[in-house]
Design a protein around this motif. Structure first.
Motif, short mmCIF file in Angstrom:
data_model
loop_
_atom_site.label_atom_id
_atom_site.label_comp_id
_atom_site.label_asym_id
_atom_site.label_seq_id
_atom_site.Cartn_x
_atom_site.Cartn_y
_atom_site.Cartn_z
N GLN A 20 0.83 -1.21 0.00
CA GLN A 20 0.00 0.00 0.00
C GLN A 20 0.86 1.25 0.00
OE1 GLN A 20 -2.58 -0.38 3.40
NE2 GLN A 20 -3.87 -1.92 2.42
N VAL A 21 2.01 1.18 0.65
CA VAL A 21 2.90 2.34 0.74
C VAL A 21 3.91 2.35 -0.41
CG1 VAL A 21 4.64 3.51 2.16
CG2 VAL A 21 2.68 2.40 3.26
N ALA A 22 4.52 1.19 -0.69
CA ALA A 22 5.63 1.13 -1.66
C ALA A 22 5.16 0.96 -3.10
CB ALA A 22 6.57 -0.03 -1.30
N GLY A 23 3.97 0.43 -3.28
CA GLY A 23 3.46 0.15 -4.62
C GLY A 23 3.05 -1.31 -4.73
N ALA A 24 2.02 -1.57 -5.51
CA ALA A 24 1.44 -2.92 -5.59
C ALA A 24 2.42 -3.96 -6.12
CB ALA A 24 0.19 -2.89 -6.47
N ASP A 25 3.44 -3.51 -6.87
CA ASP A 25 4.39 -4.45 -7.46
C ASP A 25 5.62 -4.68 -6.59
OD1 ASP A 25 5.26 -1.83 -7.83
OD2 ASP A 25 6.37 -2.34 -9.66
N LYS A 26 5.65 -4.11 -5.39
CA LYS A 26 6.84 -4.20 -4.53
C LYS A 26 6.68 -5.32 -3.50
CE LYS A 26 8.75 -0.58 -6.38
NZ LYS A 26 9.71 -0.75 -7.43
N ASP A 27 7.58 -6.29 -3.56
CA ASP A 27 7.59 -7.41 -2.62
C ASP A 27 8.53 -7.06 -1.46
OD1 ASP A 27 7.91 -9.81 -1.21
OD2 ASP A 27 8.00 -11.02 -3.03
N LYS A 28 7.99 -6.97 -0.27
CA LYS A 28 8.84 -6.56 0.85
C LYS A 28 9.98 -7.53 1.11
CE LYS A 28 6.06 -8.39 4.71
NZ LYS A 28 5.39 -7.97 5.96
N LEU A 29 9.81 -8.80 0.78
CA LEU A 29 10.88 -9.77 1.02
C LEU A 29 12.10 -9.49 0.15
CD1 LEU A 29 8.92 -13.13 1.36
CD2 LEU A 29 9.65 -11.56 3.16
N LEU A 30 11.89 -8.80 -0.97
CA LEU A 30 12.99 -8.51 -1.89
C LEU A 30 13.51 -7.07 -1.76
CD1 LEU A 30 11.54 -10.33 -5.01
CD2 LEU A 30 13.29 -11.16 -3.42
N ALA A 31 12.90 -6.30 -0.88
CA ALA A 31 13.31 -4.90 -0.70
C ALA A 31 14.69 -4.83 -0.06
CB ALA A 31 12.30 -4.18 0.18
N VAL A 183 13.87 -9.27 17.81
CA VAL A 183 12.91 -10.38 17.88
C VAL A 183 11.46 -9.88 17.83
CG1 VAL A 183 14.56 -11.77 19.19
CG2 VAL A 183 12.74 -10.56 20.41
N LEU A 184 11.29 -8.56 17.92
CA LEU A 184 9.96 -7.96 17.86
C LEU A 184 9.72 -7.15 16.59
CD1 LEU A 184 9.78 -6.53 21.51
CD2 LEU A 184 8.99 -8.77 20.71
N ARG A 185 10.74 -7.03 15.75
CA ARG A 185 10.68 -6.09 14.63
C ARG A 185 10.49 -6.80 13.29
NH1 ARG A 185 14.04 -1.48 15.23
NH2 ARG A 185 13.47 -1.07 13.06
N ASP A 186 9.33 -6.57 12.68
CA ASP A 186 9.14 -7.05 11.32
C ASP A 186 9.13 -5.87 10.36
OD1 ASP A 186 6.70 -5.92 11.89
OD2 ASP A 186 5.52 -7.71 11.48
N VAL A 187 9.11 -6.14 9.09
CA VAL A 187 9.08 -5.10 8.08
C VAL A 187 7.67 -5.05 7.51
CG1 VAL A 187 10.00 -4.34 5.85
CG2 VAL A 187 11.53 -5.37 7.53
N ASP A 188 6.84 -4.17 8.07
CA ASP A 188 5.48 -4.01 7.58
C ASP A 188 5.36 -2.90 6.55
OD1 ASP A 188 4.14 -6.05 8.80
OD2 ASP A 188 3.47 -4.90 10.51
N VAL A 189 6.23 -1.89 6.69
CA VAL A 189 6.20 -0.73 5.80
C VAL A 189 7.63 -0.38 5.38
CG1 VAL A 189 4.05 0.22 6.73
CG2 VAL A 189 6.23 0.85 7.76
N PRO A 190 7.80 0.33 4.27
CA PRO A 190 9.17 0.65 3.81
C PRO A 190 10.02 1.37 4.85
CG PRO A 190 7.60 1.06 2.06
CD PRO A 190 6.78 0.73 3.28
N GLY A 191 9.42 2.16 5.70
CA GLY A 191 10.18 2.87 6.72
C GLY A 191 10.83 1.95 7.74
N ALA A 192 10.45 0.68 7.77
CA ALA A 192 11.01 -0.28 8.72
C ALA A 192 12.20 -1.04 8.17
CB ALA A 192 9.93 -1.26 9.16
N LEU A 193 12.69 -0.65 7.00
CA LEU A 193 13.78 -1.39 6.35
C LEU A 193 15.16 -1.10 6.93
CD1 LEU A 193 12.54 -1.14 2.67
CD2 LEU A 193 12.81 -3.24 3.99
N VAL A 194 15.24 -0.18 7.86
CA VAL A 194 16.50 0.14 8.53
C VAL A 194 16.28 -0.02 10.03
CG1 VAL A 194 18.25 1.90 8.95
CG2 VAL A 194 17.17 1.75 6.72
N PHE A 195 17.21 -0.67 10.68
CA PHE A 195 17.10 -0.90 12.13
C PHE A 195 17.55 0.37 12.86
CE2 PHE A 195 18.41 -2.39 16.28
CZ PHE A 195 17.39 -3.27 16.60
N VAL A 196 16.62 0.98 13.59
CA VAL A 196 16.98 2.18 14.36
C VAL A 196 16.56 2.01 15.80
CG1 VAL A 196 16.95 3.81 12.45
CG2 VAL A 196 14.83 3.29 13.64
#
Length: 196
Positions: A20-31, A183-196
């Motif tokens: 919904q955020v990154a685009g319908a063709d974007k697979d988060k597993l491959l981001a 252990v609590l952090r998944d990647v639900d949205v593109p902003g979660a692709l960096v560990f902060v």
């Protein structure tokens, strides 16, 4: 527990919130994702490289429309189990059914790239014949979760979107406390692709 233990990586979910955020063709597993080691890899590759090579059986459950995920899993020595459903319960059931003879399974979510390998080792080290091993950080249950072989029938009976959490009420749960927010952090949205 001396019997062989397998790892099952769940990688069938479609990541609707991410799309919904990154685009319908974007697979988060491959981001592209910057891991805790500073390396940039895809989300799923971070997950695969964090798993101990010593595990007896390594499986990844996904759908046929993810050829890149399938190729990467195979490159890392994982057997691939293809399913049509994207539900977590269906994925767990299919993974366990592919290797029901094992003494236990560690269930790993394919969208959690920030778990320290030492946390995964702690789950493995604490596996017991009649228990569920769950990582805990700041009082919250995290992933991955280890299930003894005695839970095989219950895991294979799961279906739909419901995961294995209901089994916790029926079992001895061993809480493995770790100082690892990954252990609590998944990647639900593109902003979660960096560990902060």
């Amino acid at each position: 527990m001396r019997e062989p233990i397998g790892v099952i990586v769940l990688a069938a979910g479609q990541g609707e919130r991410f799309r919904q955020v990154a685009g319908a063709d974007k697979d988060k597993l491959l981001a592209d994702c910057t891991g805790r080691d500073g390396a940039v890899r895809s989300v799923i590759e971070h997950v695969l490289v964090s798993l101990p090579a010593t595990l007896d059986k390594r499986l990844l459950v996904t759908t046929a429309d993810r050829p890149q995920v399938i190729r990467m899993a195979q490159a890392y020595g994982f057997e691939v189990v293809l399913i049509e459903s994207t539900g977590m319960g269906d994925s767990i059931a299919a993974g366990v059914a592919a290797c029901p003879q094992l003494g236990g399974w560690v269930i790993v979510l394919g969208d959690m790239p920030f778990i320290l390998p030492s946390s995964i080792e702690r789950v493995l080290a604490g596996m017991a014949d009649d228990a569920i091993n769950v990582l805990v950080h700041d009082g919250e249950y995290g992933h991955p979760v280890g299930f003894a072989g005695s839970f095989g029938p219950a895991l294979m009976a799961l279906s739909g979107d419901r995961g294995a959490r209901p089994l916790f009420a029926l079992a001895r749960v061993i809480e493995v406390v770790v100082d690892d927010p990954g252990v609590l952090r998944d990647v639900d949205v593109p902003g979660a692709l960096v560990f902060v």
